[in-house]
Design an enzyme around this catalytic site. Structure first.
Site, short mmCIF file in Angstrom:
data_model
loop_
_atom_site.label_atom_id
_atom_site.label_comp_id
_atom_site.label_asym_id
_atom_site.label_seq_id
_atom_site.Cartn_x
_atom_site.Cartn_y
_atom_site.Cartn_z
N ARG A 8 -43.31 -47.53 75.31
CA ARG A 8 -43.85 -48.75 74.71
C ARG A 8 -45.34 -48.60 74.48
O ARG A 8 -46.05 -48.03 75.30
CB ARG A 8 -43.62 -49.95 75.64
CG ARG A 8 -44.10 -51.26 75.03
CD ARG A 8 -44.19 -52.36 76.08
NE ARG A 8 -45.15 -52.05 77.12
CZ ARG A 8 -46.47 -52.15 77.00
NH1 ARG A 8 -47.02 -52.53 75.88
NH2 ARG A 8 -47.27 -51.84 78.01
N VAL A 9 -45.78 -49.09 73.34
CA VAL A 9 -47.20 -49.27 73.06
C VAL A 9 -47.37 -50.72 72.63
O VAL A 9 -46.42 -51.39 72.24
CB VAL A 9 -47.73 -48.30 71.96
CG1 VAL A 9 -47.75 -46.87 72.47
CG2 VAL A 9 -46.92 -48.42 70.69
N SER A 10 -48.62 -51.20 72.70
CA SER A 10 -48.86 -52.62 72.45
C SER A 10 -49.00 -53.00 70.99
O SER A 10 -48.69 -54.11 70.61
CB SER A 10 -50.13 -53.06 73.19
OG SER A 10 -49.95 -52.89 74.57
N THR A 11 -49.49 -52.08 70.16
CA THR A 11 -49.73 -52.44 68.77
C THR A 11 -49.06 -51.46 67.82
O THR A 11 -48.80 -50.31 68.18
CB THR A 11 -51.25 -52.48 68.45
OG1 THR A 11 -51.79 -51.18 68.68
CG2 THR A 11 -51.96 -53.50 69.31
N GLN A 14 -50.54 -47.91 67.20
CA GLN A 14 -50.53 -46.91 68.26
C GLN A 14 -49.31 -46.00 68.09
O GLN A 14 -48.31 -46.38 67.48
CB GLN A 14 -50.51 -47.58 69.64
CG GLN A 14 -51.80 -48.29 69.97
CD GLN A 14 -51.71 -49.03 71.29
OE1 GLN A 14 -50.78 -49.78 71.54
NE2 GLN A 14 -52.70 -48.81 72.15
#
Length: 181
Positions: A8-11, A14
């Site tokens: 998982r990445v936040s944006t 990314q």
């Protein structure tokens, strides 16, 4: 008994490549990926899919615990759910293995630090906004509703639905503004 990965990445800007590669090297058969915030579990459909799919004896693998959760509450909920299913949680970059007492203790400590980091970042952001406001630099986001334009279109005889369609805003917002005018 299989190993499944979660990245998982936040944006959206990314990249998940490093996480994906590390999880595949760690032996994951499947890696589910998301580009969404980790501060809450809502909206994380890939995590939900994995949680439903995992079977007793499986392992859920992440690169770091902050990829799984950014709040201690969410982390503990996920760990409890995994434990109830008989699923272990491991991380490639941290000594986390919930099948051992030491691994569980380390997991809890990292969860506290992940939440602390999120809170610090939020505080810094609010401080920056306050400073920018004080200096007259920060104006906030531009209002979506242009009162004068809405009133002008209404004066031309257009209805609320047509005004909303033309301005690409919600019909309720148009009616609310017209009521207050």
């Amino acid at each position: 008994m299989a190993i499944y990965g979660y990245a998982r990445v936040s944006t959206t800007d990314q990249d998940l490549t490093l996480q994906r590669e590390a999880l595949m090297v760690a032996g994951c058969l499947v890696v589910r990926e998301e580009k969404v915030t980790g501060t809450t579990r809502s909206g994380r459909s890939e995590l939900r899919t994995l949680m439903e799919f995992l079977q007793p004896g499986d392992t859920l693998m992440v690169t770091r615990i902050d990829r799984l959760a950014r709040s201690i509450g969410d982390l503990q909920d996920i760990v409890r759910e995994l434990k109830a299913k008989g699923v272990a949680l491991k991380a490639t970059e941290q000594p986390i293995d919930t099948s051992t007492a030491a691994g569980k203790a380390f997991l809890d400590m990292l969860g506290v630090f992940a939440e602390f980091e999120t809170n610090l970042r939020r505080e810094r952001q609010l401080e920056g906004i306050a400073k920018a406001k004080a200096e007259g630099v920060y104006k906030g986001r531009k209002p979506k509703l242009d009162r004068a334009t809405i009133l002008a279109l209404k004066a031309e005889g257009l209805g609320g639905s047509e005004i909303a369609r033309r301005l690409k805003i919600g019909r309720t917002s148009v009616y609310r503004l017209l009521r207050s005018a």
